[in-house]
Design a protein around this motif. Structure first.
Motif, PDB file in Angstrom:
ATOM      1  N   GLY A  86       0.694  -1.304  -0.060  1.00 27.68           N
ATOM      2  CA  GLY A  86      -0.090   0.054   0.000  1.00 27.68           C
ATOM      3  C   GLY A  86       0.874   1.226   0.087  1.00 27.68           C
ATOM      4  O   GLY A  86       0.084   2.406   0.131  1.00 27.68           O
ATOM      5  N   HIS A  87       2.119   1.284  -0.041  1.00 28.77           N
ATOM      6  CA  HIS A  87       2.855   2.419  -0.087  1.00 28.77           C
ATOM      7  C   HIS A  87       2.987   3.029  -1.459  1.00 28.77           C
ATOM      8  O   HIS A  87       3.306   2.118  -2.612  1.00 28.77           O
ATOM      9  N   ARG A 125      12.797  -0.977  -8.768  1.00 31.42           N
ATOM     10  CA  ARG A 125      11.963  -2.273  -8.905  1.00 31.42           C
ATOM     11  C   ARG A 125      11.364  -2.475  -7.649  1.00 31.42           C
ATOM     12  O   ARG A 125      10.551  -3.213  -7.460  1.00 31.42           O
ATOM     13  N   CYS A 126      11.958  -1.977  -6.334  1.00 29.31           N
ATOM     14  CA  CYS A 126      11.499  -2.098  -4.992  1.00 29.31           C
ATOM     15  C   CYS A 126      10.944  -0.822  -4.347  1.00 29.31           C
ATOM     16  O   CYS A 126      11.387   0.293  -4.683  1.00 29.31           O
ATOM     17  N   CYS A 127      10.098  -1.071  -3.323  1.00 31.37           N
ATOM     18  CA  CYS A 127       9.250  -0.050  -2.586  1.00 31.37           C
ATOM     19  C   CYS A 127      10.293   0.861  -1.744  1.00 31.37           C
ATOM     20  O   CYS A 127      11.345   0.000  -1.232  1.00 31.37           O
ATOM     21  N   PRO A 128      10.257   1.809  -1.812  1.00 30.64           N
ATOM     22  CA  PRO A 128      11.341   2.826  -1.105  1.00 30.64           C
ATOM     23  C   PRO A 128      11.245   2.739   0.412  1.00 30.64           C
ATOM     24  O   PRO A 128      11.968   2.803   1.222  1.00 30.64           O
ATOM     25  N   ILE A 129       9.902   2.267   0.855  1.00 30.35           N
ATOM     26  CA  ILE A 129       9.454   2.222   2.276  1.00 30.35           C
ATOM     27  C   ILE A 129       9.616   0.755   2.753  1.00 30.35           C
ATOM     28  O   ILE A 129      10.303   0.456   3.653  1.00 30.35           O
ATOM     29  N   CYS A 130       9.243  -0.101   2.298  1.00 27.96           N
ATOM     30  CA  CYS A 130       9.187  -1.773   2.619  1.00 27.96           C
ATOM     31  C   CYS A 130      10.214  -2.588   1.940  1.00 27.96           C
ATOM     32  O   CYS A 130      10.310  -3.788   2.328  1.00 27.96           O
ATOM     33  N   ARG A 131      10.756  -2.040   0.585  1.00 27.21           N
ATOM     34  CA  ARG A 131      11.784  -2.692  -0.108  1.00 27.21           C
ATOM     35  C   ARG A 131      10.987  -4.122  -0.844  1.00 27.21           C
ATOM     36  O   ARG A 131      11.629  -4.861  -1.282  1.00 27.21           O
ATOM     37  N   HIS A 132       9.622  -4.045  -0.698  1.00 30.81           N
ATOM     38  CA  HIS A 132       8.833  -5.003  -1.306  1.00 30.81           C
ATOM     39  C   HIS A 132       9.018  -4.840  -3.046  1.00 30.81           C
ATOM     40  O   HIS A 132       9.257  -3.753  -3.346  1.00 30.81           O
TER      41      HIS A 132
END
Length: 308
Positions: free
Chosen positions: A77-78, A89-96
């Motif tokens: 949800g970020h 490629r990865c979310c800056p908050i959760c790295r997903h």
């Protein structure tokens, strides 16, 4: 003139041709203003008022700019803007791993907001739906002007009074009062046309400011000199004026008449459109005395206001 250029001499006034003088080579301030009106936009539903919490939700965590649809999110949800989503490629908050998921709920919230133009402190009084605001700001008549100085990529922006003060203090530009002028441009090495941009001159005329440019460059392989005038203001005001530029010697004369271009157009854009007085180097040398060793070209001009 910028490094690599030449010098010019100028005389202001049409009756003083013998008064040549040498010219050496060469956070925007805002004014608070309250909203006075809301723009009427037909067919647009007025929604909830913007608040700081929603503003934070619409701020991209990477570039910190406001997000406009399409807004993307990670599986947790970020959210982030589409421009940044295309670069990582990865979310800056959760790295997903991001994937390609749209945040439709936040896009709906954004569409319901109304926001003032970002240039409200410069005088814009309008309020716009979120998705229209960005388009408006790209052409808002209150948006800051870029510094018109040529020969350097000056990053300074501001309103006209601020830029006039900036040109005087930071670029040491000559300011002259009057609508007629007679400048003599000098260059010792006429084979060098790289970086041959003479010092900008600004004229105070009819309560406005006009920029006189003179520079050397190549059209293909042909070296030319070009003079043109830009208006320090918007295009609708620039079209109220006309100007002439003239060079000549030995019973010959070249004259250009045109409309000054707004400084909304960069000097390179004006130059590349060849919207000005263009003189081939051989002819410029002829007007300079014919010795082909040194440019001494006198450019006379006049600015006038067209009748309404």
């Amino acid at each position: 003139m910028t490094p690599g250029g030449g010098t010019y001499e100028g005389i202001i006034g049409s009756h003083n041709d013998n008064a040549d003088y040498d010219i050496a080579p060469e956070s925007i301030e805002t004014r608070a203003s309250p909203h006075r009106k809301i723009s009427a936009l037909n067919g647009v539903n007025r929604g909830v008022a913007a608040n700081s919490a929603v503003h934070e939700l619409l701020e991209c965590p990477i570039c910190l700019n406001e997000m406009y649809p399409p807004i993307h999110q990670c599986p947790n949800g970020h959210t982030l803007c589409s421009k940044c989503q295309s670069k990582i490629r990865c979310c800056p908050i959760c790295r997903h791993e991001l994937g390609n998921i749209r945040c439709l709920a936040l896009e709906r919230v954004a569409e319901s907001l109304e926001l003032p133009c970002r240039y409200q402190n410069l005088g814009c009084q309008d309020i716009f739906p979120y998705n229209i605001r960005l388009r408006h700001e790209q052409s808002c008549r209150f948006r800051p002007y870029n510094c018109p100085y040529a020969g350097a990529e000056c990053p300074m922006t501001g309103d006209i009074p601020f830029l006039v003060a900036h040109l005087k203090s930071d670029h040491k530009v000559d300011m002259h009062d009057g609508c007629t002028f007679n400048h003599r441009y000098v260059k010792s090495n006429t084979q060098d046309v790289e970086n041959a941009t003479w010092m900008l001159t600004v004229f105070n005329c009819y309560g406005y400011q006009f920029c006189l440019h003179f520079e050397a460059f190549n059209i293909g392989t042909a070296p030319v000199y070009m003079a043109f005038i830009r208006f320090m203001g918007d295009d609708q005001d620039a079209r109220k004026f006309s100007y002439t530029l003239e060079v000549g010697a030995n019973g010959r004369k070249m004259t250009w008449q045109g409309v000054p271009r707004s400084i909304r157009d960069s000097h390179l854009k004006v130059r590349d459109s060849m919207d000005g007085l263009i003189i081939q180097r051989n002819l410029a040398m002829f007007f300079s005395g014919g010795n082909r060793q040194e440019l001494k070209l006198k450019v006379a001009g006049r600015i006038w206001k067209e009748q309404a």
